[in-house]
Design a protein around this motif. Structure first.
Motif, PDB file in Angstrom:
ATOM      1  N   HIS A  13       5.577   3.865  -2.745  1.00 30.68           N
ATOM      2  CA  HIS A  13       4.621   2.811  -2.411  1.00 30.68           C
ATOM      3  C   HIS A  13       3.235   3.089  -2.974  1.00 30.68           C
ATOM      4  CE1 HIS A  13       4.024   5.821   0.736  1.00 30.68           C
ATOM      5  NE2 HIS A  13       2.855   5.276   1.007  1.00 30.68           N
ATOM      6  N   TRP A  14       3.010   4.288  -3.533  1.00 31.45           N
ATOM      7  CA  TRP A  14       1.730   4.553  -4.195  1.00 31.45           C
ATOM      8  C   TRP A  14       1.691   4.010  -5.624  1.00 31.45           C
ATOM      9  CZ3 TRP A  14       1.069  10.459  -2.681  1.00 31.45           C
ATOM     10  CH2 TRP A  14       0.845  10.541  -1.305  1.00 31.45           C
ATOM     11  N   ASP A 959      -3.382  -5.947   1.886  1.00 29.07           N
ATOM     12  CA  ASP A 959      -3.570  -5.805   0.453  1.00 29.07           C
ATOM     13  C   ASP A 959      -4.946  -6.248   0.002  1.00 29.07           C
ATOM     14  OD1 ASP A 959      -3.220  -8.475   0.952  1.00 29.07           O
ATOM     15  OD2 ASP A 959      -1.319  -8.640  -0.145  1.00 29.07           O
TER      16      ASP A 959
END
Length: 969
Positions: A13-14, A959
């Motif tokens: 997820h990075w 986000d």
């Protein structure tokens, strides 16, 4: 991708794609043991000076120990990230957790880390280090690191600037010839402002590279006339593109050097000059080969008109994802696929890379459409409005995003915000991929220039080609949130064009007062009724009679514009017949000259089948200011940043959706030539509409937008309350969430959490038996209320499940018996006893975190008004004091709160404070995903919360607050 680590699984997820300062893209991902060769290759391409700045000494090459250290991470205490283009590193960053004395440390008790960067010299100045800093800071916060420390040589000014410009709270020291910087990683207002400014510059630049290229290659230009690629090639050539144009077709015979007079090649790799943008018009199965060739040739961006992607089903969706990943690996952005194309009318560019056969006249309207068919219709309408003289209603830029796989409306908004050639933005949207970001960008854009939006697919799923997160909010709620952000939300493309043309050419009205004048009493009355229906304040129409001359119209309009009691003027006109009747040209000139004398108020014309008048009113050769236009101060606010660069009006006439603009005779004229029927220099064209309701609807939109602009100048503030216990609420939430992933709180936990924010709920004691009810009443004190809380009776006083003002135990027991006799056993009713609250108006306050739109606060009257009629108002959280004031007044039933028909006004300031406290709770603690207060009784003095529920869940991803990223594929 690489997996495994010393202590943690590979954190996929990075991984993220980012837009860099110059508009190109890069991918940021964790460094793993598989990257040893890439790291060595990267280091070999770094200059000796950059190596010296990184290691404080000559360091020509990395040892095997260095390579191992820089590629083996536990993803907790030691983390490295790389920015990549293709398979190559262009920059790296790493942190090592440190404890007291700067020694390596482990565990969350050590919350500081040392950070260091290295960027390849060829990519310095592109914002690589700034992007890496945002991402490594987010990773560090996730791993409970709160501060970074960095040691930098004083001569390394570029790296010092990266740290100092980031906006974090910093401390600087100098010792032993080294600058030591320390800074906290919690986002600040300044760090977010810096991040948003960098995001805007990067994304605007990425769109600019696609809209203003120096060289374009059309890949898939057919050998025979016809076909998509050959048509676009001809449109670019015939539009007068100022850059270099190439035709590419792999099936061209050996030795063929031209196609329709354009240099032709079998592959983009054969072109011996740079290519900035490639228009891809080949079958979908051939696109990957084309993208690879473009990437190898350093093409900056792609406009993909090819179909056969997500709009065609699951296989096409996979093909679309692969297309985006492939293009980004080369640092390219994509418009499309399934795009209608792009247009830029700037004289410095003149790019018509679209399927529209004619280049629109240059103007100051930006147009974005997610649908190619709707894009065609809008181009056609904008062309036809103005009697075919498109200079009046021309475009600055047009983008058809197709499936919106990469470049979206958000990116184009970033470009329009700083584009000096765009004064009004029109958008047709079928989906909003990132509503949080869209509302943020829309609010900023609308503060500078109007943004008009029509939204398709409002009552169903969006197009199959659009990958978006579903929202749980009704369309009406989404529309209300867009209006809060300053968006002019309309329902049809006709309204989109009507509002856009008015806003593009006219000053904003200072208020809702409208003067009406004309030569038809009936048309004037229709206009008057339309104004009332739209919430405007019209003056009685002035009937000039059918015998009115051009001079009569001039004089009447001059008087109306000089009258301080009006903010806008609508002129109505019907055809006149007979000897001495006023001619179209004379009437148009009379109206234009009167408006030009006082250009501070908008003037609209409603005409009935007056083709000649419509054309005469709109006649002009350009949307730029007419030479010789009056100068001097203009006190009326204009709708864009460059008010001085505008004429004062435009024209509107009926249109259809039958295609792209037809050619105009004026197209062949030089820019400085004037058509024979053009108005004299220094005059101003006026907007004309074929129906009163259309003109008035556009005017009402302009009035509302003008009021929003004035209100936005002072948006209010989020109040601070000294009695809020934010830390205590956080501790309580953490303890509750430790029991599960998501839960609805008990009554006691709900009351405790709300009380931490100064929201006090009236106690409701369970009454499973008549004796328990009597005991509860004694504890609370009479008078009391007896309520059934079963789901089918809750908040339904109309069904008889509530008994109020029970003054003593006898009345309570009698009411208890009545309830159980009517509705069933106590087990079914779940009765409670509650102390009576002061009489007032029952309302409901809700807050919810929507996965797409973000946190939303809603308000309405309890019962039928909100449940049956949907009379609710909504605002984005955090709510300011001005938001709360307007929220209370936004519902249709608001008069009940302010003394309707002689009733006592209630305490709306106390109600507003309650909503502000709920807003603070949800904003401060994103784990609070839903709050409902119902009913909230608003009395003449104070409010009483009689029912409340709260739901907790792990905080959803934000986000809009994390580091800059492109949508994942």
């Amino acid at each position: 991708m690489q997996t495994s680590s010393d202590r943690h699984e590979y954190p996929a997820h990075w991984e993220a794609d980012v837009v860099l300062r110059d508009g190109g893209t890069a991918r940021i991902r964790p460094i793993t043991a598989d990257d040893a060769e890439r790291l060595v290759s990267f280091y070999e391409q770094v200059s000796d000076e950059s190596k010296y700045y990184r290691f404080f000494a000559p360091y020509p090459r990395l040892s095997a120990k260095d390579v191992h250290r820089f590629t083996h991470h536990d993803f907790v205490d030691r983390v490295g990230l790389a920015a990549t283009v293709g398979d190559d590193f262009i920059g790296t960053v790493r942190y090592d957790r440190i404890g007291a004395g700067g020694r390596p440390a482990t565990g969350a008790e050590a919350d500081e880390a040392e950070v260091a960067f290295l960027v390849q010299d060829a990519h310095q100045g592109r914002g690589v280090a700034s992007a890496l800093l945002e991402h490594i800071a987010a990773v560090a916060r996730e791993r409970d690191i709160r501060r970074f420390a960095a040691e930098v040589l004083p001569a390394n000014t570029k790296m010092i600037k990266v740290f100092t410009d980031a906006g974090y709270t910093q401390k600087r020291s100098f010792e032993d010839g080294v600058v030591r910087l320390e800074f906290g990683l919690e986002p600040t207002d300044r760090s977010l402002a810096v991040q948003y400014a960098r995001e805007q510059r990067a994304e605007a630049r990425s769109v600019q590279r696609l809209l203003a290229p120096g060289a374009v290659a059309v890949i898939g230009a057919g050998r025979t006339p016809g076909g998509v690629g050959r048509s676009i090639l001809g449109n670019i050539r015939d539009g007068g593109f100022t850059g270099r144009l190439y035709a590419v077709n792999g099936a061209l015979p050996e030795g063929q050097k031209e196609l329709d007079g354009v240099p032709a090649f079998r592959s983009v790799r054969d072109i011996d000059a740079p290519v900035d943008v490639a228009v891809v018009a080949v079958p979908a199965e051939r696109v990957p080969e084309v993208v690879a060739e473009c990437g190898a040739h350093d093409v900056q961006g792609l406009v993909v008109v090819s179909a056969g992607y997500a709009e065609s089903g699951p296989e096409g969706r996979d093909r679309q994802r692969a297309l985006v990943r492939q293009a980004r690996s080369y640092g390219m952005r994509i418009i499309g696929p399934n795009s209608f194309g792009v247009i830029n009318t700037s004289p410095e560019v003149r790019l018509n890379a679209s399927l529209a056969p004619d280049m629109p006249r240059a103007g100051r309207i930006g147009l974005f459409a997610q649908s190619g068919a709707i894009g065609v219709a809008l181009l056609s309408r904008l062309h036809r409005r103005g009697g075919g003289v498109t200079g009046v209603t021309g475009l600055s830029t047009f983008v058809s995003s197709g499936n919106r796989a990469d470049v979206s409306g958000n990116d184009v908004l970033q470009y329009w915000y700083e584009d000096a050639d765009t004064d009004v933005a029109l958008m047709y949207l079928e989906s909003i991929g990132n509503p949080r970001k869209f509302t943020r960008l829309a609010r900023r854009t609308a503060a500078a220039k109007p943004l008009v939006v029509v939204q398709g697919a409002r009552h169903g799923a969006g197009p199959r080609g659009h990958a978006v997160r579903a929202t749980q909010l009704p369309h009406a709620t989404v529309s209300a949130l867009l209006r809060q952000a300053g968006v002019i939300r309309v329902d049809t493309i006709t309204d989109l064009v009507d509002a856009g043309l008015l806003l593009a050419r006219q000053p904003l009205p200072a208020g809702p007062r409208v003067a009406i004048l004309g030569n038809s009493e009936s048309l004037g009355l229709l206009t008057y009724d339309a104004c009332l229906a739209e919430g405007l304040r019209p003056h009685p129409p002035q009937d000039l009679t059918t015998a009115a001359s051009a001079a009569d119209f001039h004089a009447a309009l001059s008087r109306a514009l000089a009258d301080d009691s009006s903010d806008a003027v609508v002129v109505t006109a019907i055809p006149s017949v007979g000897e001495g009747s006023v001619g179209d040209a004379a009437l148009a000139e009379a109206l234009r000259s009167a408006a030009a004398e006082r250009p501070t108020k908008p003037v609209l014309v409603v005409h009935v089948e007056l083709g000649g008048l419509a054309e005469a009113l709109s006649a002009a050769t350009s949307t730029a200011p007419q030479p010789g236009a009056a100068s001097g101060p203009d006190p009326a606010p204009r709708t864009g940043e460059r008010a001085e660069a505008r004429a004062t009006a435009d024209e509107g006439a009926p249109a259809d959706d039958k295609g792209a603009p037809a050619p105009s005779p004026e197209d062949a004229r030089p820019d400085d030539a004037r058509p024979d029927d053009a108005p004299p220099e220094g005059t101003h064209p006026l907007p004309a509409y074929p129906a009163a309701e259309r003109a008035v609807r556009a005017l009402a939109q302009a009035v509302a937008y003008g009021q929003w602009r004035r209100d936005a100048a002072d948006p209010g503030k989020v109040p601070e309350y000294e009695d809020i216990d934010e830390r205590g609420a956080a501790t309580l939430i953490d303890g509750l969430l430790a029991r599960g992933q998501g839960l609805s709180l008990t009554t006691d936990a709900t009351c405790e959490l709300l009380a931490a924010y100064g929201v006090h709920v009236h106690r409701a004691l369970p009454a499973p038996t008549p004796d328990a009810a009597a005991e509860a009443a004694r504890a609370l004190g009479h008078p009391v209320a007896l309520k059934a809380t079963a789901p089918h009776l809750r908040h339904r006083a109309d069904l008889g499940g509530v008994r109020l003002d029970l003054a003593d135990e006898e009345q309570l027991r009698r009411a208890y018996a009545e309830l159980t006799e009517l509705f069933g056993s106590p087990e079914e009713l779940r009765p409670v006893v509650q102390r009576m609250a002061p009489r007032g108006v029952d309302t409901v306050v809700r807050a919810v975190i929507d996965p797409a739109a973000g946190a939303v606060l809603s308000f309405g009257l309890a019962g039928a008004a909100s449940q049956l009629l949907g009379d609710m108002a909504h605002r984005l959280i955090p709510v300011t004091d001005r938001d709360a004031t307007s929220l209370v007044r936004s519902i249709r039933t608001a008069p009940l709160l302010f003394g309707w028909r002689g009733s006592a006004p209630v305490d709306t300031p106390a109600l507003e404070e309650l909503m502000l406290r709920v807003s603070r709770l949800v904003h401060d603690h994103p784990e609070v995903v839903a709050v409902t207060l119902e009913p909230v009784v608003v009395a003449p003095h104070g409010v009483s919360v009689l029912g409340a529920s709260v739901r907790l869940a792990p905080p959803p991803a934000r986000d809009d607050l994390g580091p800059r990223t492109l949508p994942a594929y």
